[in-house]
Scaffold this motif. Structure first.
Motif, PDB file in Angstrom:
ATOM      1  N   GLU A 174       0.736  -1.157   0.044  1.00 26.49           N
ATOM      2  CA  GLU A 174      -0.164   0.039   0.064  1.00 26.49           C
ATOM      3  C   GLU A 174       0.929   1.315  -0.072  1.00 26.49           C
ATOM      4  OE1 GLU A 174      -3.009   0.045   3.149  1.00 26.49           O
ATOM      5  OE2 GLU A 174      -3.774  -1.669   2.379  1.00 26.49           O
ATOM      6  N   GLN A 228       2.161   1.711  -3.567  1.00 30.62           N
ATOM      7  CA  GLN A 228       0.934   2.341  -4.453  1.00 30.62           C
ATOM      8  C   GLN A 228       0.843   3.871  -4.076  1.00 30.62           C
ATOM      9  OE1 GLN A 228      -2.389  -0.104  -3.611  1.00 30.62           O
ATOM     10  NE2 GLN A 228      -1.451  -2.049  -3.923  1.00 30.62           N
ATOM     11  N   THR A 245       1.217   6.718  -6.846  1.00 25.62           N
ATOM     12  CA  THR A 245       0.080   7.559  -7.235  1.00 25.62           C
ATOM     13  C   THR A 245       0.598   8.961  -7.073  1.00 25.62           C
ATOM     14  OG1 THR A 245      -1.082   5.758  -6.687  1.00 25.62           O
ATOM     15  CG2 THR A 245      -2.086   7.872  -6.989  1.00 25.62           C
ATOM     16  N   TYR A 273      -3.404   2.602 -11.953  1.00 27.49           N
ATOM     17  CA  TYR A 273      -4.499   2.109 -11.236  1.00 27.49           C
ATOM     18  C   TYR A 273      -4.992   0.878 -11.539  1.00 27.49           C
ATOM     19  CZ  TYR A 273      -5.170   7.037 -10.016  1.00 27.49           C
ATOM     20  OH  TYR A 273      -5.069   8.384  -9.276  1.00 27.49           O
ATOM     21  N   THR A 313      -3.090  -1.568  -9.076  1.00 24.41           N
ATOM     22  CA  THR A 313      -3.579  -1.574  -7.864  1.00 24.41           C
ATOM     23  C   THR A 313      -5.300  -1.960  -7.843  1.00 24.41           C
ATOM     24  OG1 THR A 313      -4.286   0.814  -7.899  1.00 24.41           O
ATOM     25  CG2 THR A 313      -2.080   0.202  -7.124  1.00 24.41           C
ATOM     26  N   ASP A 337      -7.758  -0.488  -9.034  1.00 25.83           N
ATOM     27  CA  ASP A 337      -8.836   0.557  -8.856  1.00 25.83           C
ATOM     28  C   ASP A 337      -9.274   1.008 -10.638  1.00 25.83           C
ATOM     29  OD1 ASP A 337     -10.191   2.890  -8.707  1.00 25.83           O
ATOM     30  OD2 ASP A 337      -8.859   3.771  -7.346  1.00 25.83           O
ATOM     31  N   SER A 344     -12.020   1.562 -12.141  1.00 28.55           N
ATOM     32  CA  SER A 344     -12.672   2.695 -12.226  1.00 28.55           C
ATOM     33  C   SER A 344     -11.898   3.907 -12.749  1.00 28.55           C
ATOM     34  CB  SER A 344     -13.971   3.077 -11.579  1.00 28.55           C
ATOM     35  OG  SER A 344     -13.470   3.376 -10.057  1.00 28.55           O
ATOM     36  N   LYS A 345     -11.069   4.096 -12.026  1.00 33.31           N
ATOM     37  CA  LYS A 345     -10.067   5.371 -12.054  1.00 33.31           C
ATOM     38  C   LYS A 345      -9.159   5.060 -13.157  1.00 33.31           C
ATOM     39  CE  LYS A 345      -9.751   7.517  -7.609  1.00 33.31           C
ATOM     40  NZ  LYS A 345      -8.683   7.880  -6.346  1.00 33.31           N
TER      41      LYS A 345
END
Length: 239
Positions: free
Chosen positions: A153, A156, A160, A192, A195, A197, A199-200
């Motif tokens: 994390e 990440q 980002t 993204y 990780t 994610d 939708s992003k």
């Protein structure tokens, strides 16, 4: 003939591992002769256009870059890339190694955005393989087994933050460079995706895709399109 080929393959293994050890020890000059022998015997056994030659080319590129011979390293990388492009069924692992080598070479040249692109592609392909394994695993397998190679994390969040800062600086620059902005968006979309994610990843990927379509040359349009297909394919099955 069979015994000769076995001996040649043994020499390939020995010279390749020797060259790799020298590279890891920082002895790049000493690695070059061993890597050249590996390439020579691999060419004799597999032919001059075989994907089996790629590891030797990558070793030669890394060793050449290590002694400051960047033009020679570039030639070896180009040869490796050409072979991989001509091999549709090339393994994901070998494609990852190629992207990693290209990324490190670009970093050595000071082309950090291209380095970011190749290293991010290396991570995406590794993650794609990991996700495929996850979907094919028995539901009784422990999650720990498939998550060991994923980013932490903290990693990440740091990645980002850095990419978002680069994107902000690109978007706020007095002189806009859409191609460079698209590269950052592409890298951020891949992050993204890594990780999960999604939708992003899709949102940023679409922005990159739309931006590249407006450029005179659509160099990365196909690559971004492929990433969007991967994202869309995973959206229904990844929570």
């Amino acid at each position: 003939m069979e015994q000769l080929v076995k001996r040649q393959k043994y020499i390939i293994d020995v010279t390749s591992s020797t060259a790799q050890e020298f590279v890891l020890d920082g002895k790049h000059k000493e690695a070059i002769p061993a890597a050249l022998h590996a390439l020579r015997f691999a060419t004799e056994v597999y032919g001059s256009n075989s994907v089996q030659l790629v590891p030797a080319y990558l070793l030669l590129a890394e060793a050449s870059a290590g002694v400051g011979r960047l033009p020679q390293a570039s030639k070896y990388l180009s040869q490796a890339q050409w072979i991989v492009l001509r091999t549709p069924d090339c393994s994901v692992a070998l494609q990852c190694k190629l992207h990693r080598s290209l990324g490190l070479f670009c970093a050595a040249e000071g082309d950090f955005e291209q380095a970011l692109y190749h290293l991010a592609n290396d991570a995406v392909q590794a993650q794609e393989q990991s996700l495929s394994s996850r979907l094919e695993m028995s539901p009784f397998a422990e999650e720990k087994e498939v998550s060991e190679d994923l980013m932490t994390e903290a990693q990440q969040a740091e990645a980002t933050q850095v990419l978002s800062a680069v994107l902000a600086s690109r978007e706020q620059a007095p002189k806009q460079q859409p191609g460079e902005t698209a590269r950052v968006l592409h890298a951020l979309a891949m992050l993204y995706y890594l990780t999960l994610d999604l939708s992003k990843a899709r949102e940023v990927g679409v922005k990159a895709f739309d931006l590249v379509k407006q450029l005179p040359q659509h160099e990365s349009l196909e690559t971004i399109g492929h990433l969007l297909k991967l994202i869309n394919a995973k959206l229904p099955c990844v929570k």
